[in-house]
Design an enzyme around this catalytic site. Structure first.
Site, short mmCIF file in Angstrom:
data_model
loop_
_atom_site.label_atom_id
_atom_site.label_comp_id
_atom_site.label_asym_id
_atom_site.label_seq_id
_atom_site.Cartn_x
_atom_site.Cartn_y
_atom_site.Cartn_z
N HIS A 12 47.92 -40.53 15.33
CA HIS A 12 47.50 -39.24 14.68
C HIS A 12 48.75 -39.25 13.61
O HIS A 12 49.77 -39.16 13.92
CB HIS A 12 47.64 -37.98 15.91
CG HIS A 12 47.19 -36.89 15.30
ND1 HIS A 12 47.90 -35.89 14.28
CD2 HIS A 12 45.79 -36.34 15.52
CE1 HIS A 12 46.95 -34.97 14.16
NE2 HIS A 12 46.01 -35.15 14.76
N CYS A 58 42.73 -37.48 10.55
CA CYS A 58 42.65 -36.12 10.88
C CYS A 58 42.78 -35.58 9.40
O CYS A 58 43.81 -35.53 8.55
CB CYS A 58 43.96 -35.60 11.69
SG CYS A 58 44.00 -34.04 12.03
N HIS A 90 39.04 -37.05 13.22
CA HIS A 90 39.32 -35.32 13.27
C HIS A 90 38.94 -34.63 12.19
O HIS A 90 39.43 -34.84 11.18
CB HIS A 90 40.62 -35.02 13.70
CG HIS A 90 41.41 -35.63 14.93
ND1 HIS A 90 42.73 -34.95 15.40
CD2 HIS A 90 40.61 -36.06 15.99
CE1 HIS A 90 42.55 -35.49 16.79
NE2 HIS A 90 41.47 -36.05 16.99
N ASP A 125 37.58 -30.59 14.80
CA ASP A 125 39.02 -30.34 15.10
C ASP A 125 39.17 -28.76 15.27
O ASP A 125 37.90 -28.13 15.23
CB ASP A 125 39.88 -31.02 14.06
CG ASP A 125 41.39 -31.13 14.53
OD1 ASP A 125 41.52 -30.84 15.67
OD2 ASP A 125 42.10 -31.80 13.83
N HIS A 126 40.13 -28.20 15.24
CA HIS A 126 40.27 -26.98 15.21
C HIS A 126 39.13 -26.14 14.78
O HIS A 126 38.81 -26.09 13.88
CB HIS A 126 41.63 -26.41 14.59
CG HIS A 126 42.85 -27.18 15.13
ND1 HIS A 126 44.03 -27.17 14.32
CD2 HIS A 126 43.06 -28.00 15.95
CE1 HIS A 126 44.91 -28.07 14.80
NE2 HIS A 126 44.39 -28.57 15.86
N TYR A 178 41.25 -24.18 19.91
CA TYR A 178 40.27 -24.99 20.60
C TYR A 178 39.28 -23.98 21.42
O TYR A 178 39.04 -24.32 22.60
CB TYR A 178 41.24 -25.78 21.54
CG TYR A 178 41.83 -26.76 21.01
CD1 TYR A 178 40.87 -28.07 20.64
CD2 TYR A 178 43.00 -26.78 20.37
CE1 TYR A 178 41.45 -29.16 20.06
CE2 TYR A 178 43.54 -27.92 19.75
CZ TYR A 178 42.86 -29.18 19.64
OH TYR A 178 43.12 -30.34 18.80
C1 DNO Z 1 46.41 -30.92 17.40
C2 DNO Z 1 46.11 -32.27 17.74
C3 DNO Z 1 47.15 -32.74 18.03
C4 DNO Z 1 47.22 -34.23 18.58
C5 DNO Z 1 48.33 -35.04 18.79
C6 DNO Z 1 47.84 -36.44 19.11
O1 DNO Z 1 45.38 -30.10 17.57
O2 DNO Z 1 45.25 -32.75 16.94
O3 DNO Z 1 47.95 -32.22 19.11
O4 DNO Z 1 46.12 -34.07 19.65
O5 DNO Z 1 49.26 -35.07 17.84
O6 DNO Z 1 49.03 -37.01 19.90
#
Ligand code: DNO
Length: 350
Positions: A198, A236, A263, A308-309, A322
């Site tokens: 990531h 991401c 992501h 993602d978020h 989340y």
């Molecule tokens: C945040 C996530 C990160 C991710 C880690 C992977 O929301 O994208 O915490 O899970 O960095 O190891």
């Protein structure tokens, strides 16, 4: 592509029966949360997690994360043994049907924000980053807490850790990452598991701690350390996109063959090192979500994707980034984007 959704286990207010109702949802992204970084996960706990997912009509093929213990990252004396434990986790997860493992190599802090409940114009809440606010924070006083942070250190331990990283600097971190990759990637290859690092979020140094998975040059360097497909990345958008000098469409096109996990989220950049998270669609923020997904698909991406978020909307309270509602909206936007782009792409038979 396979659409997935992050699930934080039994304590997650977003339950599996809700996740399964999101259209096109294929599986969950999860982890074993009750063991310390560096320990071997029991086969029983892995299979139990898989069973829960399957019982709800969901697959369990992606782990996020198998955390990399600090001692591997700073190169302490137990690093070789901890790397062996990491390899054992890869083998066990591969055996249980896991196909992709997401992890990061960020010293001490995982993703970082300066505000957790920015009130947006439409009344929703989002996560925000402002460099001046971050610099004004004292990392030794945990004023903030984000899912994914290991908060088990005492203040003295934390201060010691920060010093260690300052001492080894960026090249030291690269060296330790190289030792890690050269050992784990052949194991992942054997186990049929794609490793997906990531990127650092945000993609620049913070509190004097080195961060190296930040831009195209560094990602090329990373991929070249072990030039096997299993040594791949999590693309991401929100992390890499926080740096305006990263051209995400170009990066997506070049990196697609080694992107195993995507992501997707959007951010609005409002100044130098200042941004906040917004709804997923292109029009909501600074990132060209359509261009990114098209570049990935045109260059052969066929991995796992997750929204993602999300913001907190409709009065929802939950784990920062989340909650259910905005991530579910994001999921259906993603399905639409993929469908449209795939249908527009020339087919081999044409
Ligand atoms: C945040 C996530 C990160 C991710 C880690 C992977 O929301 O994208 O915490 O899970 O960095 O190891």
């Amino acid at each position: 592509m396979k659409l997935t959704f992050r699930w934080y286990g039994d304590g997650d207010p977003v339950t599996l029966d809700k996740i399964r109702q999101i259209p096109q949802m294929s599986g969950i992204v999860s982890a074993i949360y009750d063991v310390a970084p560096g320990e071997v996960w029991s086969n029983e706990s892995i299979l139990e997690l898989k069973r829960k997912a399957n019982e709800n009509g969901l697959e369990f093929e992606v782990v996020e994360s198998v955390p990399v213990p600090e001692e591997i990252k700073y190169g302490g004396e137990n690093a070789p043994q901890l790397i062996e434990n990491y390899c054992e986790n890869i083998r066990r997860l591969g055996k249980a049907g896991v196909k992709c493992i997401c992890y990061n190599f960020m010293p001490v802090f995982d993703w970082l924000r300066s505000r957790l409940e920015r009130i947006d114009e439409d009344g929703s809440n989002s996560l925000a980053y402002n460099e001046n606010e971050v610099l004004a924070m004292n990392p030794l006083e945990s004023e903030l807490s984000l899912p994914g942070w290991d908060e088990s250190y005492s203040r003295a331990e934390l201060a010691g850790l920060i010093e260690k990283y300052k001492k080894i600097g960026k090249e030291g971190l690269w060296k330790n990452l190289t030792a890690f990759l050269t050992r784990i990637i052949p194991v992942a290859h054997e186990a049929g598991v794609n490793m997906a690092i990531h990127p650092d979020d945000p993609p620049w140094d913070i509190f004097g701690l080195p961060r190296i998975i930040t831009d195209i040059e560094n990602i090329r360097r990373f991929l070249d350390i072990v030039p096997l497909k299993e040594n791949g990345i999590t693309f991401c958008t929100g992390s890499l996109g926080a740096s305006a000098s990263n051209d995400l469409v170009e990066m997506a096109g070049e990196l697609a063959p080694r992107v195993h996990f995507l992501h997707l989220r959007n951010i609005l950049i409002t100044g130098e090192r200042e941004f906040h998270e917004v709804g997923h669609p292109t029009e909501c923020g600074s990132l060209d979500m359509f261009g990114i997904v098209r570049a990935l698909l045109e260059n052969g991406f066929d991995g796992y994707v997750r929204p993602d978020h999300g913001r907190m909307i409709w009065g929802e309270r939950g784990r920062y980034g989340y909650g259910l509602f905005d991530r579910a909206l994001g999921a259906t936007y993603i399905v639409g984007l993929f469908e449209a782009i795939q249908k527009m792409m020339p087919r081999e038979s044409d």
